[in-house]
Design a protein around this motif. Structure first.
Motif, PDB file in Angstrom:
ATOM      1  N   GLN A  67       0.727  -1.271  -0.086  1.00 34.34           N
ATOM      2  CA  GLN A  67       0.133  -0.029  -0.068  1.00 34.34           C
ATOM      3  C   GLN A  67       0.743   1.331   0.057  1.00 34.34           C
ATOM      4  O   GLN A  67       0.670   2.149  -0.709  1.00 34.34           O
ATOM      5  CB  GLN A  67      -1.153   0.045   1.208  1.00 34.34           C
ATOM      6  CG  GLN A  67      -1.872   1.391   1.280  1.00 34.34           C
ATOM      7  CD  GLN A  67      -3.118   1.272   0.171  1.00 34.34           C
ATOM      8  OE1 GLN A  67      -3.304   0.040  -0.272  1.00 34.34           O
ATOM      9  NE2 GLN A  67      -3.271   2.359  -0.515  1.00 34.34           N
ATOM     10  N   ALA A  68       1.974   1.018   0.804  1.00 28.13           N
ATOM     11  CA  ALA A  68       2.848   2.230   0.871  1.00 28.13           C
ATOM     12  C   ALA A  68       3.496   2.524  -0.499  1.00 28.13           C
ATOM     13  O   ALA A  68       3.679   3.810  -0.979  1.00 28.13           O
ATOM     14  CB  ALA A  68       4.069   2.110   1.751  1.00 28.13           C
ATOM     15  N   GLU A  69       3.834   1.606  -1.074  1.00 28.33           N
ATOM     16  CA  GLU A  69       4.275   1.828  -2.617  1.00 28.33           C
ATOM     17  C   GLU A  69       3.362   2.227  -3.474  1.00 28.33           C
ATOM     18  O   GLU A  69       3.745   3.027  -4.611  1.00 28.33           O
ATOM     19  CB  GLU A  69       4.840   0.138  -3.178  1.00 28.33           C
ATOM     20  CG  GLU A  69       6.047  -0.364  -2.430  1.00 28.33           C
ATOM     21  CD  GLU A  69       6.327  -1.453  -2.941  1.00 28.33           C
ATOM     22  OE1 GLU A  69       5.606  -2.402  -3.715  1.00 28.33           O
ATOM     23  OE2 GLU A  69       7.206  -2.360  -2.436  1.00 28.33           O
ATOM     24  N   ARG A  70       2.021   1.795  -3.634  1.00 25.90           N
ATOM     25  CA  ARG A  70       1.072   2.303  -4.427  1.00 25.90           C
ATOM     26  C   ARG A  70       0.770   3.974  -4.220  1.00 25.90           C
ATOM     27  O   ARG A  70       0.564   4.593  -5.107  1.00 25.90           O
ATOM     28  CB  ARG A  70      -0.230   1.707  -4.323  1.00 25.90           C
ATOM     29  CG  ARG A  70      -0.298   0.185  -5.036  1.00 25.90           C
ATOM     30  CD  ARG A  70      -1.512  -0.299  -4.812  1.00 25.90           C
ATOM     31  NE  ARG A  70      -2.386  -0.639  -3.711  1.00 25.90           N
ATOM     32  CZ  ARG A  70      -2.108  -1.797  -3.114  1.00 25.90           C
ATOM     33  NH1 ARG A  70      -1.410  -2.776  -3.709  1.00 25.90           N
ATOM     34  NH2 ARG A  70      -2.618  -1.811  -1.849  1.00 25.90           N
ATOM     35  N   ASP A  71       0.909   4.166  -2.824  1.00 28.12           N
ATOM     36  CA  ASP A  71       0.546   5.558  -2.452  1.00 28.12           C
ATOM     37  C   ASP A  71       1.807   6.496  -3.031  1.00 28.12           C
ATOM     38  O   ASP A  71       1.515   7.630  -3.377  1.00 28.12           O
ATOM     39  CB  ASP A  71       0.430   5.666  -1.098  1.00 28.12           C
ATOM     40  CG  ASP A  71      -0.664   5.017  -0.379  1.00 28.12           C
ATOM     41  OD1 ASP A  71      -1.541   4.768  -1.117  1.00 28.12           O
ATOM     42  OD2 ASP A  71      -0.941   4.691   0.823  1.00 28.12           O
ATOM     43  N   GLU A  72       3.026   5.781  -2.751  1.00 25.34           N
ATOM     44  CA  GLU A  72       4.048   6.650  -3.379  1.00 25.34           C
ATOM     45  C   GLU A  72       4.193   6.773  -4.722  1.00 25.34           C
ATOM     46  O   GLU A  72       4.294   7.778  -5.390  1.00 25.34           O
ATOM     47  CB  GLU A  72       5.491   6.120  -3.017  1.00 25.34           C
ATOM     48  CG  GLU A  72       6.458   6.731  -3.449  1.00 25.34           C
ATOM     49  CD  GLU A  72       6.792   7.904  -2.851  1.00 25.34           C
ATOM     50  OE1 GLU A  72       7.775   8.815  -3.261  1.00 25.34           O
ATOM     51  OE2 GLU A  72       6.434   8.070  -1.535  1.00 25.34           O
ATOM     52  N   ALA A  73       3.645   5.634  -5.747  1.00 25.92           N
ATOM     53  CA  ALA A  73       3.308   6.114  -7.000  1.00 25.92           C
ATOM     54  C   ALA A  73       2.361   6.991  -7.311  1.00 25.92           C
ATOM     55  O   ALA A  73       2.657   7.621  -8.514  1.00 25.92           O
ATOM     56  CB  ALA A  73       3.302   4.479  -7.467  1.00 25.92           C
ATOM     57  N   LEU A  74       1.309   6.940  -6.763  1.00 24.92           N
ATOM     58  CA  LEU A  74       0.193   7.805  -7.063  1.00 24.92           C
ATOM     59  C   LEU A  74       0.563   9.324  -6.579  1.00 24.92           C
ATOM     60  O   LEU A  74       0.424  10.243  -7.556  1.00 24.92           O
ATOM     61  CB  LEU A  74      -1.053   7.535  -5.988  1.00 24.92           C
ATOM     62  CG  LEU A  74      -1.771   6.455  -6.765  1.00 24.92           C
ATOM     63  CD1 LEU A  74      -2.667   5.917  -5.658  1.00 24.92           C
ATOM     64  CD2 LEU A  74      -2.322   6.327  -8.094  1.00 24.92           C
ATOM     65  N   ARG A  75       1.640   9.444  -5.797  1.00 25.44           N
ATOM     66  CA  ARG A  75       2.003  10.785  -5.433  1.00 25.44           C
ATOM     67  C   ARG A  75       2.828  11.224  -6.479  1.00 25.44           C
ATOM     68  O   ARG A  75       2.767  12.510  -6.756  1.00 25.44           O
ATOM     69  CB  ARG A  75       2.669  10.591  -3.881  1.00 25.44           C
ATOM     70  CG  ARG A  75       3.015  12.215  -3.471  1.00 25.44           C
ATOM     71  CD  ARG A  75       3.514  12.054  -1.972  1.00 25.44           C
ATOM     72  NE  ARG A  75       4.486  11.180  -1.894  1.00 25.44           N
ATOM     73  CZ  ARG A  75       4.348  10.196  -1.081  1.00 25.44           C
ATOM     74  NH1 ARG A  75       3.118   9.828  -0.829  1.00 25.44           N
ATOM     75  NH2 ARG A  75       5.440   9.099  -0.807  1.00 25.44           N
ATOM     76  N   GLU A  76       3.746  10.432  -7.018  1.00 21.49           N
ATOM     77  CA  GLU A  76       4.693  10.797  -8.007  1.00 21.49           C
ATOM     78  C   GLU A  76       3.875  10.889  -9.376  1.00 21.49           C
ATOM     79  O   GLU A  76       4.351  12.115 -10.097  1.00 21.49           O
ATOM     80  CB  GLU A  76       5.710   9.648  -8.195  1.00 21.49           C
ATOM     81  CG  GLU A  76       6.698   9.453  -7.033  1.00 21.49           C
ATOM     82  CD  GLU A  76       7.405   8.144  -7.379  1.00 21.49           C
ATOM     83  OE1 GLU A  76       7.231   7.516  -8.430  1.00 21.49           O
ATOM     84  OE2 GLU A  76       8.499   8.132  -6.348  1.00 21.49           O
TER      85      GLU A  76
END
Length: 482
Positions: free
Chosen positions: A465-474
C-alpha cells in the motif's frame, strides 16, 4: 471363612489433579493468536457413605487399598480436562472413622451420612487462565496437585436399642431368636455366637432392635475371649439386658456372681454406667433353674434391678419382657435431644493473619528458614521447576503474599537456605531477594514480544500500500510540460 469383620485398616488415595496446558492458538494468517491452554481436571475424592444394605466391613478386609481416578490434563483450544470420578465406598450404619493414632475423624450414623476420607487434588491452571494485561502470553501452566493419601481405621459399632450381655451359653441367642425373626446359630457349647446378631422386635406400637453380643468372660475388657472385640457394639445401645443362666452346670458359678463379673467388665470398659439395666433369669423351664431363680430374685431386686424370669425354649415370660424393653426404649428415645438443623459457621481470618509462618532452624550448622502455609505449599506443588518462567511466576506470587518481607524480618540474608513445606517433603533453595529468573532478562516476566511485532502478511500489505501511495503521489506531481 470369615464373613463378619468389624474393624479394618483402609489405605485410600484420592485422584491427582490434571496438569494445565501451555498452548498458543495457531491458524492460517494467525500464527500467534494468543494463549489457549485449558485447565486440568480435579482429582476424584474418596468418600465413605453409610449404606443400610451393608452390614460388615468384609470387603475392605480383603481389599484395603482403594484409589480414586485422576483428573485429565487440559488441552489446547481452551479445552479443560475431565474431572476424576469420585470413589464412593459404602460402609455399615454405625461406622467410626479413626486415624492411626486412634483419634475419631467421623462417626457415621444414619443412611446417607458421608465423610470425605481423602480429598482429590486441584487441577492446574492453563496458560489461558494465567494471561493478564501484563502477562499476555505465559509460556507455562500450573501442575495439578497430588491427591491426599490417608490411612484410616474403620470400626463398626452396632446401632441397636437393646443389648443382650452375659456369659457364653447363657441363652442370649435363643432369646433373640424367639423375641424377633433373627436366626442366629444356637448350640450347646460356649462361644457359639462369634458375631453380633441383630433382631427387630415389635411390642405394641414400639419397634426396636436387639443386639446379641458374643459372650463375655472375666478379663474381657483386657482382651480375653471375644469380649474386647465386641464390647464396642454395646456402646450405642440404650438398654442393657443381663441374661443370667440359672441352669449352669459349672459349680463355681451362680447368677449373682455372673452379674458381678459382667458389671465389672462393663465398668472396666467404661462409658456404660448411665444405661438402664434389666436382669433376665433364663432357663426357668429347668426345675433346678426355677428354684435358683426364686432364690436369687429378692437379692437382685434389692440391688434395684427389674427381674424377669423367662424361658426361651418354653416361651415363658417373653411378652412381659418385650413390653418392658419397649417402655425403656421409648423413654430413652424421648430423652434424646432433638436434632437441630445443620448450621453453617463462617469464621473469617484475622486481619493480621498472613496465611503463612516463617521459622528459623539449623541444618548442618547453617541457618535454614522454613515457610509453612496453605498457599505457599500449594503454589510450590503446582510449579514446574524446569520452566524458568514458571519459577519466576512463583517468586512473584510469594513476594506479593509477603514471604520475602517476612524472611527479611526473620533475619534471612542472601544465600541462606529457605525451605517451603514440611520437613519430609519440602522444596529447598538458596534465597536471592528480588532477583528475576533468566527468562525475564529479555523483558517483563510473562510477556512475548513476538506479539508486539506486526504479522508478516499485514506488514506485506502495508508495504504494498505504501508503494502504491508513493506511485500515485509521483504521478500527481508529474508535469509533462516541464
Amino acid at each position: 471363612m470369615t464373613t463378619f469383620v468389624d474393624r479394618v485398616e483402609l489405605h485410600v488415595a484420592a485422584g491427582n489433579g490434571g496438569h494445565g496446558c501451555a498452548s498458543v492458538h495457531r491458524e492460517k494468517f494467525k500464527p500467534l493468536g494468543g494463549p489457549d491452554g485449558g485447565n486440568g481436571g480435579r482429582g476424584g475424592d474418596v468418600i465413605l457413605t453409610v449404606d443400610q444394605s451393608v452390614t460388615t466391613l468384609l470387603d475392605y478386609h480383603h481389599s484395603p487399598h482403594r484409589k480414586a481416578t485422576n483428573g485429565k490434563p487440559g488441552e489446547g483450544g481452551n479445552r479443560a480436562g475431565k474431572d476424576g470420578q469420585d470413589l464412593v465406598l459404602p460402609v455399615p450404619d454405625g461406622t467410626v472413622v479413626l486415624d492411626k493414632a486412634g483419634n475419631v475423624l467421623a462417626d457415621l450414623v444414619g443412611h446417607g451420612t458421608s465423610y470425605i476420607a481423602a480429598q482429590g487434588g486441584r487441577g492446574g491452571l492453563g496458560n489461558a487462565a494465567l494471561a493478564s494485561a501484563r502477562r499476555k502470553a505465559p509460556g507455562f501452566a500450573l501442575l495439578g496437585e497430588p491427591g491426599d493419601l490417608q490411612d484410616v481405621v474403620l470400626e463398626l459399632k452396632t446401632v441397636a436399642d437393646v443389648a443382650l450381655v452375659g456369659y457364653p451359653s447363657a441363652g442370649k441367642s435363643s432369646l433373640i431368636s424367639v423375641l424377633s425373626a433373627a436366626k442366629p446359630k444356637i448350640a450347646d457349647y460356649p462361644f457359639t455366637t462369634l458375631v453380633p446378631n441383630l433382631g427387630v422386635v415389635t411390642a405394641g406400637s414400639t419397634v426396636y432392635t436387639v443386639a446379641d453380643v458374643p459372650g463375655l468372660i472375666p478379663g474381657a475388657s483386657q482382651g480375653r475371649g471375644l469380649g474386647l472385640e465386641f464390647l464396642r457394639h454395646v456402646e450405642r445401645c440404650s438398654v442393657l439386658v443381663h441374661v443370667l443362666d440359672t441352669a449352669t452346670l459349672e459349680s463355681e458359678r451362680d447368677p449373682l456372681s455372673d452379674l458381678d463379673v459382667i458389671e465389672a467388665e462393663l465398668r472396666e470398659y467404661g462409658g456404660l454406667d448411665n444405661r438402664p439395666r434389666i436382669v433376665v433369669l433364663n432357663k426357668v423351664d429347668v426345675p433346678d433353674g426355677k428354684d435358683l431363680a426364686e432364690m436369687v430374685r429378692p437379692d437382685l431386686e434389692a440391688r434395684g434391678y427389674r427381674v424377669f424370669e423367662v424361658s426361651a425354649v418354653a416361651h415363658i415370660g417373653l411378652r412381659e419382657l418385650s413390653f418392658a424393653l419397649a417402655e425403656l426404649v421409648a423413654r430413652a428415645r424421648a430423652a434424646k435431644p432433638k436434632e437441630e438443623a445443620t448450621r453453617i459457621v463462617i469464621r473469617p481470618k484475622a486481619v493480621d493473619d498472613a496465611g503463612f509462618t516463617v521459622t528459623s532452624e539449623e541444618f548442618g550448622g547453617e541457618p535454614l528458614f522454613r515457610v509453612r502455609g496453605e498457599k505457599p505449599e500449594r503454589w510450590v506443588r503446582q510449579t514446574d521447576f524446569n520452566n524458568d518462567e514458571a519459577v519466576g511466576y512463583l517468586a512473584d506470587r510469594l513476594n506479593r503474599l509477603g514471604v520475602e518481607e517476612a524472611l527479611m524480618k526473620a533475619g534471612a540474608r542472601t544465600g541462606d537456605g529457605v525451605a517451603i513445606g514440611p520437613e519430609e517433603n519440602a522444596v529447598v533453595f538458596d534465597w536471592e531477594p528480588s532477583v528475576m529468573a533468566g527468562a525475564e532478562m529479555l523483558g517483563r516476566r510473562g510477556e512475548d514480544h513476538r506479539l508486539d511485532t506486526e504479522r508478516p502478511a499485514a506488514q506485506r500489505r502495508r508495504d504494498k500500500q505504501a508503494e502504491r501511495d508513493e506511485a500515485l503521489r509521483e504521478y500527481d506531481e508529474f508535469d509533462p510540460f516541464e
